[in-house]
Design a protein around this motif. Structure first.
Motif, PDB file in Angstrom:
ATOM      1  N   ARG A  21      14.716   3.928  -8.043  1.00 45.01           N
ATOM      2  CA  ARG A  21      13.666   3.026  -7.561  1.00 45.01           C
ATOM      3  C   ARG A  21      13.276   3.346  -6.123  1.00 45.01           C
ATOM      4  NH1 ARG A  21      16.435  -1.067 -10.542  1.00 45.01           N
ATOM      5  NH2 ARG A  21      17.647  -1.587  -8.680  1.00 45.01           N
ATOM      6  N   ALA A  22      14.253   3.744  -5.303  1.00 46.05           N
ATOM      7  CA  ALA A  22      13.963   4.063  -3.901  1.00 46.05           C
ATOM      8  C   ALA A  22      13.099   5.303  -3.777  1.00 46.05           C
ATOM      9  CB  ALA A  22      15.264   4.245  -3.125  1.00 46.05           C
ATOM     10  N   GLN A  23      13.324   6.295  -4.636  1.00 40.09           N
ATOM     11  CA  GLN A  23      12.586   7.545  -4.568  1.00 40.09           C
ATOM     12  C   GLN A  23      11.246   7.472  -5.300  1.00 40.09           C
ATOM     13  OE1 GLN A  23      14.987  10.934  -5.665  1.00 40.09           O
ATOM     14  NE2 GLN A  23      16.799  10.132  -4.624  1.00 40.09           N
ATOM     15  N   LEU A  24      11.133   6.552  -6.258  1.00 40.84           N
ATOM     16  CA  LEU A  24       9.905   6.418  -7.031  1.00 40.84           C
ATOM     17  C   LEU A  24       9.410   4.982  -6.912  1.00 40.84           C
ATOM     18  CD1 LEU A  24      11.071   8.327 -10.246  1.00 40.84           C
ATOM     19  CD2 LEU A  24       9.716   9.237  -8.347  1.00 40.84           C
ATOM     20  N   PRO A  25       8.668   4.670  -5.840  1.00 38.05           N
ATOM     21  CA  PRO A  25       8.291   3.281  -5.564  1.00 38.05           C
ATOM     22  C   PRO A  25       7.426   2.631  -6.636  1.00 38.05           C
ATOM     23  CG  PRO A  25       7.101   4.801  -4.138  1.00 38.05           C
ATOM     24  CD  PRO A  25       8.173   5.597  -4.811  1.00 38.05           C
ATOM     25  N   ILE A  27       7.910   2.642  -9.705  1.00 39.38           N
ATOM     26  CA  ILE A  27       8.741   2.280 -10.846  1.00 39.38           C
ATOM     27  C   ILE A  27       9.184   0.834 -10.684  1.00 39.38           C
ATOM     28  CG2 ILE A  27      10.899   2.721 -12.059  1.00 39.38           C
ATOM     29  CD1 ILE A  27       8.735   4.832 -12.497  1.00 39.38           C
ATOM     30  N   ASP A  28       8.950   0.016 -11.696  1.00 43.31           N
ATOM     31  CA  ASP A  28       9.289  -1.397 -11.624  1.00 43.31           C
ATOM     32  C   ASP A  28      10.724  -1.649 -12.076  1.00 43.31           C
ATOM     33  OD1 ASP A  28       9.044  -4.109 -11.256  1.00 43.31           O
ATOM     34  OD2 ASP A  28       8.041  -4.471 -13.153  1.00 43.31           O
ATOM     35  N   PHE A  60      -1.702  -2.074   6.321  1.00 38.25           N
ATOM     36  CA  PHE A  60      -1.532  -2.896   5.127  1.00 38.25           C
ATOM     37  C   PHE A  60      -0.470  -2.249   4.250  1.00 38.25           C
ATOM     38  CE2 PHE A  60      -5.481  -4.635   6.530  1.00 38.25           C
ATOM     39  CZ  PHE A  60      -5.596  -5.887   5.951  1.00 38.25           C
ATOM     40  N   TRP A  61       0.190  -3.086   3.474  1.00 39.77           N
ATOM     41  CA  TRP A  61       1.154  -2.588   2.499  1.00 39.77           C
ATOM     42  C   TRP A  61       0.784  -3.082   1.112  1.00 39.77           C
ATOM     43  CZ3 TRP A  61       5.368   0.613   2.419  1.00 39.77           C
ATOM     44  CH2 TRP A  61       5.817   1.098   3.658  1.00 39.77           C
ATOM     45  N   LEU A  62       1.001  -2.221   0.138  1.00 36.43           N
ATOM     46  CA  LEU A  62       0.964  -2.668  -1.244  1.00 36.43           C
ATOM     47  C   LEU A  62       2.356  -3.184  -1.588  1.00 36.43           C
ATOM     48  CD1 LEU A  62      -1.018   0.177  -3.078  1.00 36.43           C
ATOM     49  CD2 LEU A  62      -1.868  -2.014  -2.206  1.00 36.43           C
ATOM     50  N   ILE A  63       2.414  -4.364  -2.182  1.00 36.20           N
ATOM     51  CA  ILE A  63       3.688  -4.913  -2.624  1.00 36.20           C
ATOM     52  C   ILE A  63       3.573  -5.292  -4.091  1.00 36.20           C
ATOM     53  CG2 ILE A  63       4.208  -5.785  -0.316  1.00 36.20           C
ATOM     54  CD1 ILE A  63       3.557  -8.583  -1.320  1.00 36.20           C
ATOM     55  N   ASN A  64       4.705  -5.396  -4.768  1.00 36.89           N
ATOM     56  CA  ASN A  64       4.672  -5.859  -6.144  1.00 36.89           C
ATOM     57  C   ASN A  64       4.919  -7.365  -6.171  1.00 36.89           C
ATOM     58  OD1 ASN A  64       7.404  -6.178  -5.740  1.00 36.89           O
ATOM     59  ND2 ASN A  64       8.040  -4.688  -7.274  1.00 36.89           N
ATOM     60  N   SER A  65       4.917  -7.964  -7.365  1.00 36.75           N
ATOM     61  CA  SER A  65       5.035  -9.410  -7.476  1.00 36.75           C
ATOM     62  C   SER A  65       6.424  -9.905  -7.081  1.00 36.75           C
ATOM     63  CB  SER A  65       4.704  -9.866  -8.897  1.00 36.75           C
ATOM     64  OG  SER A  65       5.573  -9.249  -9.832  1.00 36.75           O
ATOM     65  N   GLY A  66       7.379  -8.984  -6.965  1.00 33.31           N
ATOM     66  CA  GLY A  66       8.709  -9.355  -6.489  1.00 33.31           C
ATOM     67  C   GLY A  66       8.835  -9.244  -4.987  1.00 33.31           C
ATOM     68  N   GLY A  67       7.766  -8.786  -4.318  1.00 36.72           N
ATOM     69  CA  GLY A  67       7.777  -8.672  -2.858  1.00 36.72           C
ATOM     70  C   GLY A  67       8.324  -7.363  -2.340  1.00 36.72           C
ATOM     71  N   ARG A  68       8.418  -6.345  -3.175  1.00 37.99           N
ATOM     72  CA  ARG A  68       8.942  -5.057  -2.714  1.00 37.99           C
ATOM     73  C   ARG A  68       7.819  -4.203  -2.138  1.00 37.99           C
ATOM     74  NH1 ARG A  68      10.355  -0.302  -5.761  1.00 37.99           N
ATOM     75  NH2 ARG A  68       9.997  -1.456  -7.687  1.00 37.99           N
ATOM     76  N   THR A  94       9.282   2.078   2.383  1.00 37.75           N
ATOM     77  CA  THR A  94       9.058   1.934   0.953  1.00 37.75           C
ATOM     78  C   THR A  94      10.345   1.523   0.247  1.00 37.75           C
ATOM     79  OG1 THR A  94       7.292   3.592   0.955  1.00 37.75           O
ATOM     80  CG2 THR A  94       8.373   3.167  -1.146  1.00 37.75           C
ATOM     81  N   GLY A  95      10.231   0.502  -0.594  1.00 37.41           N
ATOM     82  CA  GLY A  95      11.388   0.003  -1.322  1.00 37.41           C
ATOM     83  C   GLY A  95      12.023  -1.209  -0.678  1.00 37.41           C
ATOM     84  N   ASP A  96      11.698  -1.479   0.607  1.00 37.25           N
ATOM     85  CA  ASP A  96      12.239  -2.657   1.279  1.00 37.25           C
ATOM     86  C   ASP A  96      11.642  -3.931   0.690  1.00 37.25           C
ATOM     87  OD1 ASP A  96      13.639  -0.997   2.950  1.00 37.25           O
ATOM     88  OD2 ASP A  96      12.369  -1.330   4.715  1.00 37.25           O
ATOM     89  N   GLN A  97      12.347  -5.029   0.868  1.00 41.20           N
ATOM     90  CA  GLN A  97      11.811  -6.328   0.495  1.00 41.20           C
ATOM     91  C   GLN A  97      10.911  -6.825   1.618  1.00 41.20           C
ATOM     92  OE1 GLN A  97      12.444  -7.356  -2.499  1.00 41.20           O
ATOM     93  NE2 GLN A  97      11.356  -9.307  -2.460  1.00 41.20           N
TER      94      GLN A  97
END
Length: 225
Positions: A21-25, A27-28, A60-68, A94-97
């Motif tokens: 997940r850290a190397q492939l952001p 990926i959910d 700006f950052w793109l984040i997912n619905s989990g806030g990553r 990338t990958g941080d919350q």
């Protein structure tokens, strides 16, 4: 990385999934399984939806619905995504919350000398609920986008505004403004919103008020022509 010759029973599946997940952001989900005698099975689920939110460094950052945190982007590119308005996050890796940033308090306005006006202002301040923290506003935004993504009703939304936790708003471009009020019964309000908007004709536009001031009844006010 799982090297050749590694004993399969010693493979830490949780660590392996975290590294992927850290190397492939984008990926959910990652599921790592062991198939004896010599097989490692890796299943991945790709992210379907990401959202843009402003960072404290102007990017700006793109984040997912989990806030990553998924990817750093420019303000221009952020216009291509649903924007979370009314809260900023710390710029990280990338990958941080995502961590919400508290905005500096605005200086208090100078008080009038009129004692009656001062008493009225103090009474109004006492009646207003305390302002929510930036973290609470971010949590509310993520709850909204998470539920709407699950209901597949998010592609037409341009922004979710959480500037005030007591006046949450959703914008469908210039067609609809949805007023949700506070976070009380938020899931119910979102379900109601999806059902109500589905009943409107394609030519209709306006304000959908779901603050439920009266008996949990929504009101729709068309834009003035």
């Amino acid at each position: 990385r799982i090297s050749g010759g590694t004993a399969l029973l010693r493979v830490n599946k949780t660590t392996a999934a975290s590294r992927i997940r850290a190397q492939l952001p984008y990926i959910d989900e990652v599921r790592v399984g062991i198939g004896l005698p010599d097989t490692v099975k890796i299943e991945v689920v790709e992210l379907e939806t990401t959202f843009a939110v402003a960072a404290d460094d102007g990017s700006f950052w793109l984040i997912n619905s989990g806030g990553r945190l998924i990817e750093r982007i420019t303000g221009k590119d952020a216009g291509d995504y649903l924007k979370i308005e009314g809260v900023r996050i710390e710029s990280g890796e990338t990958g941080d919350q995502a961590k919400a940033v508290e905005e500096p308090e605005a200086p208090a306005p100078e008080k009038e000398e009129n004692e009656e006006e001062e008493e009225t202002e103090e009474e109004e301040a006492e009646e207003r609920p305390p302002e929510a923290s930036a973290a609470e506003r971010l949590d509310a935004a993520l709850q909204i986008v998470r539920q709407l993504a699950e209901e597949d009703d998010i592609r037409s939304i341009t922004s979710v505004d959480v500037s005030s936790i007591y006046d949450l708003q959703i914008w469908y471009g210039t067609r609809f403004q949805v007023k949700l009020g506070g976070t009380s019964e938020l899931s119910y309000k979102l379900e109601y919103m999806v059902a109500a908007l589905a009943q409107l004709d394609s030519y209709q536009s306006g304000v959908l008020d779901l603050t439920f001031q009266e008996a949990k009844k929504a009101t729709f006010i068309p834009w003035s022509s």
